[in-house]
Design a protein around this motif. Structure first.
Motif, short mmCIF file in Angstrom:
data_model
loop_
_atom_site.label_atom_id
_atom_site.label_comp_id
_atom_site.label_asym_id
_atom_site.label_seq_id
_atom_site.Cartn_x
_atom_site.Cartn_y
_atom_site.Cartn_z
N VAL A 10 2.56 9.84 -1.60
CA VAL A 10 4.24 8.72 -2.77
C VAL A 10 5.03 9.64 -2.66
CG1 VAL A 10 3.95 9.77 -5.83
CG2 VAL A 10 2.09 9.00 -4.39
N LEU A 11 5.07 10.72 -2.28
CA LEU A 11 6.80 11.08 -2.09
C LEU A 11 7.69 9.96 -0.98
CD1 LEU A 11 5.84 15.02 -1.67
CD2 LEU A 11 6.96 13.73 -3.46
N ASP A 12 6.47 9.55 0.21
CA ASP A 12 7.73 8.41 1.03
C ASP A 12 7.45 8.00 0.89
OD1 ASP A 12 7.16 10.56 2.53
OD2 ASP A 12 5.34 9.44 3.69
N ALA A 13 7.32 7.03 -0.42
CA ALA A 13 6.66 6.12 -1.46
C ALA A 13 8.14 5.89 -2.13
CB ALA A 13 5.47 5.47 -1.73
N ALA A 16 11.40 5.62 -0.38
CA ALA A 16 11.48 3.93 0.50
C ALA A 16 12.11 3.13 -0.86
CB ALA A 16 9.76 3.95 0.88
N GLY A 17 12.08 3.27 -1.85
CA GLY A 17 12.19 2.94 -2.92
C GLY A 17 11.06 1.98 -3.70
N VAL A 18 9.85 2.74 -3.41
CA VAL A 18 9.01 1.74 -4.36
C VAL A 18 8.97 2.30 -6.07
CG1 VAL A 18 6.45 1.68 -4.46
CG2 VAL A 18 7.33 1.83 -2.36
N MET A 22 9.10 -3.23 -7.66
CA MET A 22 8.75 -3.65 -5.95
C MET A 22 7.46 -4.06 -6.44
SD MET A 22 8.46 -1.52 -2.37
CE MET A 22 10.78 -1.46 -2.33
N ILE A 23 6.87 -3.23 -6.77
CA ILE A 23 4.88 -3.59 -6.78
C ILE A 23 4.47 -4.74 -7.54
CG2 ILE A 23 2.77 -2.77 -8.33
CD1 ILE A 23 4.42 0.42 -7.42
N GLU A 104 8.46 -8.42 0.87
CA GLU A 104 9.31 -8.08 -0.31
C GLU A 104 9.55 -6.76 -0.47
OE1 GLU A 104 9.49 -9.73 -2.56
OE2 GLU A 104 9.00 -12.15 -1.84
N CYS A 105 9.15 -5.79 0.71
CA CYS A 105 9.18 -4.14 0.21
C CYS A 105 10.52 -3.38 1.26
CB CYS A 105 7.78 -4.34 0.43
SG CYS A 105 6.53 -4.38 -0.75
N GLY A 106 10.93 -4.35 2.28
CA GLY A 106 11.78 -3.87 3.21
C GLY A 106 10.86 -2.57 3.70
N ALA A 107 11.67 -1.26 3.84
CA ALA A 107 11.86 -0.19 4.64
C ALA A 107 10.17 0.91 3.74
CB ALA A 107 12.16 0.62 4.20
#
Length: 144
Positions: A10-13, A16-18, A22-23, A104-107
């Motif tokens: 979750v922290l990584d998401a 990464a800009g989630v 984006m969802i 749609e989600c890049g990184a």
């Protein structure tokens, strides 16, 4: 003050800009691809007559998966167990999902795809169990 810890993914998401926008972009792009797919499209179209509630439910699902938002509460297995699918359908689903995530989600694409793979594996095993099958480590769900 007691703080609830978020899992690393979750922290990584978040890093990464989630976010919810984006969802929603991913969900709408992916299901657009699903509807146009010659194999998966008819399976979905036979079961979904009003797409907007389904898309909203899938946005809530992915929000809960990626951000632990708690927006989704449901039981996916009973909805998926009767589907006429096999391992090849899951591979196709994952291929379309990965392509949409890359667009749609890049990184953040790899983070979405990693979760999607776990979800697909869980659903495939659950559907196998609902059919009275136990899959070995390298076995796939046969098409009905």
């Amino acid at each position: 003050m007691l703080q609830t810890q978020r899992p690393d993914y979750v922290l990584d998401a978040i890093a990464a800009g989630v976010d919810e926008k984006m969802i929603e972009r991913l969900v709408r792009a992916f299901y657009g691809d699903i509807r146009a797919d010659e194999v998966l499209g008819p399976i979905f179209e036979a079961r979904i007559s009003d797409w907007e509630p389904h898309l909203q439910r899938m946005c809530a699902f992915w929000s809960s998966v990626m951000l632990r938002s708690g927006r989704y509460s449901g039981r996916p297995m009973p909805m998926h167990a009767p589907l006429p699918v096999g391992g090849a359908h899951f591979d196709r689903w994952l291929g379309l999902f990965e392509a949409a995530a890359q667009r749609e989600c890049g990184a953040a694409a790899d983070l979405f795809v990693a979760r999607a793979r776990m979800i697909a594996q869980s659903l495939e095993l659950g559907i196998a169990g609902a059919r009275g099958l136990i899959l070995g480590l390298d076995e796939r769900l046969p098409a009905p």
